[in-house]
Design an enzyme around this catalytic site. Structure first.
Site, PDB file in Angstrom:
ATOM      1  N   CYS A 118       0.222 -12.564  -5.406  1.00 47.38           N
ATOM      2  CA  CYS A 118       1.539 -12.818  -4.787  1.00 47.38           C
ATOM      3  C   CYS A 118       1.864 -14.307  -4.689  1.00 47.38           C
ATOM      4  O   CYS A 118       3.018 -14.674  -4.480  1.00 47.38           O
ATOM      5  CB  CYS A 118       1.605 -12.176  -3.413  1.00 47.38           C
ATOM      6  SG  CYS A 118       1.320 -10.399  -3.489  1.00 47.38           S
ATOM      7  N   HIS A 258       7.263 -15.294   0.722  1.00 45.86           N
ATOM      8  CA  HIS A 258       6.884 -14.130  -0.075  1.00 45.86           C
ATOM      9  C   HIS A 258       7.262 -12.887   0.725  1.00 45.86           C
ATOM     10  O   HIS A 258       7.061 -12.825   1.941  1.00 45.86           O
ATOM     11  CB  HIS A 258       5.381 -14.157  -0.355  1.00 45.86           C
ATOM     12  CG  HIS A 258       4.863 -12.865  -0.907  1.00 45.86           C
ATOM     13  ND1 HIS A 258       5.423 -12.261  -2.003  1.00 45.86           N
ATOM     14  CD2 HIS A 258       3.846 -12.057  -0.490  1.00 45.86           C
ATOM     15  CE1 HIS A 258       4.773 -11.129  -2.247  1.00 45.86           C
ATOM     16  NE2 HIS A 258       3.812 -10.989  -1.342  1.00 45.86           N
ATOM     17  N   ASN A 288       7.667  -5.333  -2.020  1.00 44.58           N
ATOM     18  CA  ASN A 288       6.799  -6.458  -2.376  1.00 44.58           C
ATOM     19  C   ASN A 288       6.664  -6.512  -3.898  1.00 44.58           C
ATOM     20  O   ASN A 288       6.029  -5.642  -4.489  1.00 44.58           O
ATOM     21  CB  ASN A 288       5.432  -6.253  -1.699  1.00 44.58           C
ATOM     22  CG  ASN A 288       4.438  -7.347  -2.045  1.00 44.58           C
ATOM     23  OD1 ASN A 288       4.685  -8.179  -2.921  1.00 44.58           O
ATOM     24  ND2 ASN A 288       3.308  -7.337  -1.358  1.00 44.58           N
TER      25      ASN A 288
HETATM   26  N1  COA Z   1       2.989   6.450   6.079  1.00 51.68           N
HETATM   27  C1  COA Z   1       2.510   6.912   7.247  1.00 51.68           C
HETATM   28  N2  COA Z   1       1.364   6.499   7.773  1.00 51.68           N
HETATM   29  C2  COA Z   1       0.664   5.565   7.099  1.00 51.68           C
HETATM   30  C3  COA Z   1       1.101   5.052   5.868  1.00 51.68           C
HETATM   31  C4  COA Z   1       2.321   5.528   5.364  1.00 51.68           C
HETATM   32  N3  COA Z   1       2.839   5.076   4.197  1.00 51.68           N
HETATM   33  N4  COA Z   1       0.218   4.144   5.420  1.00 51.68           N
HETATM   34  C5  COA Z   1      -0.774   4.096   6.341  1.00 51.68           C
HETATM   35  N5  COA Z   1      -0.506   4.956   7.340  1.00 51.68           N
HETATM   36  C6  COA Z   1      -1.300   5.218   8.540  1.00 51.68           C
HETATM   37  C7  COA Z   1      -2.755   4.893   8.348  1.00 51.68           C
HETATM   38  O1  COA Z   1      -3.427   5.959   7.732  1.00 51.68           O
HETATM   39  C8  COA Z   1      -3.208   4.665   9.771  1.00 51.68           C
HETATM   40  O2  COA Z   1      -3.430   5.912  10.369  1.00 51.68           O
HETATM   41  P1  COA Z   1      -4.677   6.125  11.353  1.00 51.68           P
HETATM   42  O3  COA Z   1      -4.429   5.192  12.501  1.00 51.68           O
HETATM   43  O4  COA Z   1      -4.569   7.572  11.710  1.00 51.68           O
HETATM   44  O5  COA Z   1      -5.888   5.764  10.564  1.00 51.68           O
HETATM   45  C9  COA Z   1      -1.976   4.052  10.439  1.00 51.68           C
HETATM   46  O6  COA Z   1      -0.866   4.368   9.592  1.00 51.68           O
HETATM   47  C10 COA Z   1      -2.046   2.555  10.637  1.00 51.68           C
HETATM   48  O7  COA Z   1      -2.515   1.960   9.455  1.00 51.68           O
HETATM   49  P2  COA Z   1      -2.680   0.392   9.331  1.00 51.68           P
HETATM   50  O8  COA Z   1      -3.200   0.046   7.996  1.00 51.68           O
HETATM   51  O9  COA Z   1      -3.414  -0.149  10.499  1.00 51.68           O
HETATM   52  O10 COA Z   1      -1.140  -0.057   9.461  1.00 51.68           O
HETATM   53  P3  COA Z   1      -0.555  -1.506   9.555  1.00 51.68           P
HETATM   54  O11 COA Z   1       0.243  -1.630  10.788  1.00 51.68           O
HETATM   55  O12 COA Z   1      -1.560  -2.590   9.296  1.00 51.68           O
HETATM   56  O13 COA Z   1       0.492  -1.530   8.350  1.00 51.68           O
HETATM   57  C11 COA Z   1       0.631  -2.403   6.098  1.00 51.68           C
HETATM   58  C12 COA Z   1       0.032  -1.339   7.024  1.00 51.68           C
HETATM   59  C13 COA Z   1       0.036  -2.259   4.718  1.00 51.68           C
HETATM   60  C14 COA Z   1       2.124  -2.194   6.062  1.00 51.68           C
HETATM   61  C15 COA Z   1       0.328  -3.804   6.651  1.00 51.68           C
HETATM   62  O14 COA Z   1      -1.014  -3.883   7.016  1.00 51.68           O
HETATM   63  C16 COA Z   1       0.623  -4.921   5.699  1.00 51.68           C
HETATM   64  O15 COA Z   1       1.758  -5.205   5.385  1.00 51.68           O
HETATM   65  N6  COA Z   1      -0.436  -5.683   5.297  1.00 51.68           N
HETATM   66  C17 COA Z   1      -0.349  -6.948   4.596  1.00 51.68           C
HETATM   67  C18 COA Z   1       0.206  -6.867   3.282  1.00 51.68           C
HETATM   68  C19 COA Z   1       0.117  -8.229   2.662  1.00 51.68           C
HETATM   69  O16 COA Z   1       0.537  -9.219   3.209  1.00 51.68           O
HETATM   70  N7  COA Z   1      -0.500  -8.309   1.516  1.00 51.68           N
HETATM   71  C20 COA Z   1      -0.743  -9.570   0.901  1.00 51.68           C
HETATM   72  C21 COA Z   1       0.347  -9.997   0.048  1.00 51.68           C
HETATM   73  S1  COA Z   1       0.719  -8.784  -1.130  1.00 51.68           S
END
Ligand code: COA
Length: 331
Positions: A118, A258, A288
């Site tokens: 990214c 980003h 993204n």
């Molecule tokens: N729909 C519904 N539930 C979902 C889901 C979806 N698409 N994806 C994950 N979940 C669930 C998970 O299974 C988890 O359930 P659990 O608590 O029963 O295990 C719960 O939601 C929370 O998951 P978590 O990964 O902790 O969520 P989060 O708040 O961290 O959000 C992202 C997930 C990916 C959106 C977030 O972490 C993110 O944006 N990360 C950084 C991305 C980034 O900057 N990348 C680098 C540049 S590309």
């Protein structure tokens, strides 16, 4: 310095391209166990553009590049170098930049790709900047382009709701004066390489039926851990960029982050003390798009008249590698 004037790298034109097909959160509800509400609340994304089955990443790059070239009103023969930032190249060999060179007919240009996930567009811009300041090249085409949809595991709700396809391009030139890139900084930390990676298809795990069956050719991300490192890292990144240029957040006309997650974007803006109306956001429409995201957002900001001559703008990125980067620009 040339004749007492400082040489700077200036972005003289921009272009972008988004594929026609749009995938909404409602569409995703029919593919995996997710909801529009979850995606919107956790990421800020409503929809994303998806390349057609016949579109490869160079097809997207070509559209963005053609727009940037036509807006700069330059001859393609005058382009000295083409750099494409991508993690979803047409094929491992040759570089996607070579396909782009062939398509636009830039016969005098050298061409190569950069992989910094990214952060790729800012990495590519930093290489272009270095070539220009070293006096080796005068005019460079820099492109960020991705077709992440082709490497997304459409059975994994943790990742498939996040990504989109698209391309952005800029023409940069060496120009004497005060306008252009004021500073550009790139960073990496390979100790966290596995937070965001695609394990299969390289020399560590060459393609076999096992790597395919084990779904190793898809992008994997530990989203929550990546999120925490991103927020921590970006705060220092943007502050350092301003401090080293004797500027403060109040000098910024626009922050172009980003586009990974609205919560990361808002947190960075809040830590800087920048109002959200000074932050470029297209995440809700584009998702993204990895290396393409800042280049697309920059083009959209320019077209919308949100970047004017002499404006100070700050571009910042964070992604797989891990990598991160910033560019402070006087437009
Ligand atoms: N729909 C519904 N539930 C979902 C889901 C979806 N698409 N994806 C994950 N979940 C669930 C998970 O299974 C988890 O359930 P659990 O608590 O029963 O295990 C719960 O939601 C929370 O998951 P978590 O990964 O902790 O969520 P989060 O708040 O961290 O959000 C992202 C997930 C990916 C959106 C977030 O972490 C993110 O944006 N990360 C950084 C991305 C980034 O900057 N990348 C680098 C540049 S590309």
């Amino acid at each position: 310095m040339i004749d007492g004037q400082r040489l700077r790298t200036k972005i003289v034109s921009t272009g972008s391209y988004l594929p026609e097909r749009i995938l909404t959160n409602q569409d995703l509800e029919r593919i995996v166990d997710t909801s529009d509400q979850w995606i919107l609340e956790r990421t800020g994304i409503r929809e994303r553009h998806i390349a057609s089955d016949t579109q490869s990443v160079s097809d997207l790059a070509i559209e963005a590049a053609r727009t940037a070239i036509s807006r700069a009103a330059i001859s393609v023969d005058s382009i000295d170098l083409i750099i494409v930032a991508t993690i979803t190249g047409d094929m491992p060999v040759p570089a996607t930049a070579c396909f782009l060179q062939r398509s636009i007919g830039a016969h005098n240009a050298a061409a190569f790709d950069i992989n910094a996930a990214c952060s790729g567009f800012l990495y590519a811009l930093s290489v272009a900047n270095a070539y220009i300041l070293a006096g080796l090249y005068r005019r460079i085409l820099v492109v960020g382009a991705e077709t992440l949809s082709k490497f997304t595991d459409w059975e994994d709700r943790n990742t498939c709701v996040l990504f989109g396809d698209g391309a952005g391009a800029v023409i940069v030139e060496g120009v004497e004066g005060d306008n252009g890139i004021l500073s550009i900084d790139i960073y990496s930390d390979g100790t966290m390489a596995e937070l965001l990676h695609m394990p299969g298809g390289g020399s560590k795990h060459p393609p076999t039926s096992d790597t395919i069956n084990n779904r190793m050719h898809y992008i994997k991300m530990k989203g929550n851990e990546t999120f925490k490192v991103a927020v921590r890292t970006l705060e220092k990144l943007v502050t350092d960029a301003l401090t080293k240029n004797d500027l403060t957040a109040s000098d910024l006309a626009l922050l172009i982050p980003h586009q990974a997650n609205m919560r990361i974007i808002s947190a960075t803006a809040a830590r800087l003390g920048v109002d959200m109306d000074k932050v470029m956001v297209n995440l809700h429409r584009c998702g993204n798009t990895s290396a393409a995201s800042i280049a697309i957002a920059l083009d959209e900001a320019v077209v919308a008249g949100r970047v004017k001559p002499d404006d100070i703008i700050l571009l910042e990125a964070f992604g797989g590698g891990l990598t991160w980067a910033s560019a402070l620009i006087r437009w």
